[in-house]
Design an enzyme around this catalytic site. Structure first.
Site, mmCIF file in Angstrom:
data_model
loop_
_atom_site.group_PDB
_atom_site.id
_atom_site.type_symbol
_atom_site.label_atom_id
_atom_site.label_comp_id
_atom_site.label_asym_id
_atom_site.label_seq_id
_atom_site.Cartn_x
_atom_site.Cartn_y
_atom_site.Cartn_z
ATOM 1 N N GLU A 41 -49.227 -52.891 -36.294
ATOM 2 C CA GLU A 41 -49.516 -53.623 -37.285
ATOM 3 C C GLU A 41 -49.614 -53.056 -38.771
ATOM 4 O O GLU A 41 -49.669 -51.446 -38.289
ATOM 5 C CB GLU A 41 -51.237 -53.602 -36.295
ATOM 6 C CG GLU A 41 -51.806 -54.490 -36.188
ATOM 7 C CD GLU A 41 -51.376 -56.460 -35.638
ATOM 8 O OE1 GLU A 41 -52.604 -56.651 -37.352
ATOM 9 O OE2 GLU A 41 -51.243 -57.431 -35.254
ATOM 10 N N ASP A 70 -40.270 -53.420 -46.932
ATOM 11 C CA ASP A 70 -41.670 -54.000 -47.399
ATOM 12 C C ASP A 70 -41.683 -54.719 -48.698
ATOM 13 O O ASP A 70 -41.006 -53.957 -49.357
ATOM 14 C CB ASP A 70 -43.069 -53.206 -47.030
ATOM 15 C CG ASP A 70 -43.975 -54.052 -46.702
ATOM 16 O OD1 ASP A 70 -44.060 -55.813 -46.297
ATOM 17 O OD2 ASP A 70 -45.429 -54.461 -47.897
ATOM 18 N N SER A 71 -41.941 -56.655 -48.932
ATOM 19 C CA SER A 71 -41.473 -57.262 -49.493
ATOM 20 C C SER A 71 -42.884 -57.578 -50.542
ATOM 21 O O SER A 71 -43.232 -58.148 -49.125
ATOM 22 C CB SER A 71 -40.229 -58.043 -50.443
ATOM 23 O OG SER A 71 -39.135 -57.208 -49.595
ATOM 24 N N PHE A 153 -36.271 -68.372 -49.647
ATOM 25 C CA PHE A 153 -37.174 -67.879 -48.781
ATOM 26 C C PHE A 153 -38.788 -67.039 -49.322
ATOM 27 O O PHE A 153 -38.350 -66.985 -50.304
ATOM 28 C CB PHE A 153 -36.666 -67.453 -47.566
ATOM 29 C CG PHE A 153 -36.210 -65.608 -47.606
ATOM 30 C CD1 PHE A 153 -37.497 -64.550 -46.781
ATOM 31 C CD2 PHE A 153 -35.137 -64.952 -47.994
ATOM 32 C CE1 PHE A 153 -37.241 -63.328 -47.096
ATOM 33 C CE2 PHE A 153 -35.056 -64.127 -48.155
ATOM 34 C CZ PHE A 153 -35.674 -63.339 -47.961
ATOM 35 N N LYS A 176 -28.242 -64.497 -56.972
ATOM 36 C CA LYS A 176 -29.566 -63.883 -56.210
ATOM 37 C C LYS A 176 -29.459 -62.955 -55.904
ATOM 38 O O LYS A 176 -29.935 -61.125 -56.233
ATOM 39 C CB LYS A 176 -30.838 -64.792 -55.468
ATOM 40 C CG LYS A 176 -31.850 -63.879 -55.239
ATOM 41 C CD LYS A 176 -32.394 -64.434 -54.048
ATOM 42 C CE LYS A 176 -34.044 -63.953 -53.509
ATOM 43 N NZ LYS A 176 -33.956 -63.961 -52.038
ATOM 44 N N ARG A 182 -34.279 -56.665 -54.279
ATOM 45 C CA ARG A 182 -33.995 -56.041 -52.799
ATOM 46 C C ARG A 182 -32.554 -55.518 -53.049
ATOM 47 O O ARG A 182 -31.986 -54.449 -52.934
ATOM 48 C CB ARG A 182 -33.301 -57.734 -52.037
ATOM 49 C CG ARG A 182 -33.506 -57.099 -50.614
ATOM 50 C CD ARG A 182 -33.773 -57.892 -49.391
ATOM 51 N NE ARG A 182 -34.929 -58.266 -49.124
ATOM 52 C CZ ARG A 182 -36.087 -58.885 -49.335
ATOM 53 N NH1 ARG A 182 -35.327 -59.745 -50.150
ATOM 54 N NH2 ARG A 182 -36.848 -59.270 -48.875
#
Length: 196
Positions: A41, A70-71, A153, A176, A182
């Site tokens: 988790e 983690d974005s 996405f 992009k 990223r």
């Protein structure tokens, strides 16, 4: 060199393959290659903490070199929400579409100057022995009034990068991947990967 991406998200895997293609010796795998692996988790209060936890857990469980990210999207007017909860903004099992719909509803009354937002990507590189490096990239922009574009996405159909008049979903992958949060994070990790 073998590197595992700590994700099962095929959109992210494709993006990372493109961003890391200059490392010719890299054999890139993802969690789809390890169906027996169960990710923990998410806990942590920052993108960096969550990326580090993902990377270290997978590296120790799989005994390999792992890159985790983690974005998320932070909207200034919403006290930087959805932030680290971007993936589950509309609920624990929310789809990208549901998350975007909730965001648009919460921002429907806001004019352009109040629609500023930031996309953040934190990457953590870990071996079974520990964290090797953590890097963060940010992309400033604003939230469109409605979804635009069919590529990408997550929040791509809503995010317009500063100095562009198109959403990430309208720009297409190649553009992009040259200007994204990223990409900025990967550029900080690449020199470390090249020297491993």
């Amino acid at each position: 060199m073998e590197l595992i991406l700590a994700t099962g998200n095929l959109h992210k895997v494709r993006e990372f393959r493109d961003l890391l293609k200059k490392l010719k010796s890299l054999d890139l795998l993802s969690l789809t290659h390890f169906p027996e692996y169960s990710a923990p988790e998410e806990s942590g209060n920052t993108f960096e903490e969550i990326a580090s936890q993902k990377a270290l857990h997978a590296a120790q469980a799989l005994g390999r070199l792992v890159l985790a990210d983690d974005s998320g999207l932070s909207v200034s007017f919403l006290q930087n929400a959805p932030g680290i909860f971007s993936k589950r903004y509309a609920g624990p099992n929310a789809t990208d579409s549901e998350n975007r719909k909730k965001l648009l509803q919460e921002m429907q009354h806001l004019k352009d100057d109040l629609r500023s937002a930031t996309l953040t990507c934190s990457l953590a590189l870990a071996s079974p022995e520990g964290i090797i490096a953590v890097a963060t990239g940010k992309c400033e922009g604003m939230i469109a009034m409605e979804e635009r574009g069919n590529n990408g996405f997550g929040y791509d159909p809503l995010f317009i990068k500063l100095d562009y008049d198109k959403t990430f979903a309208e720009l297409g992958e190649s553009i992009k991947n040259r200007v994204s949060h990223r990409r900025k994070a990967i550029e900080r990790i690449l020199p470390i990967l090249e020297n491993l």
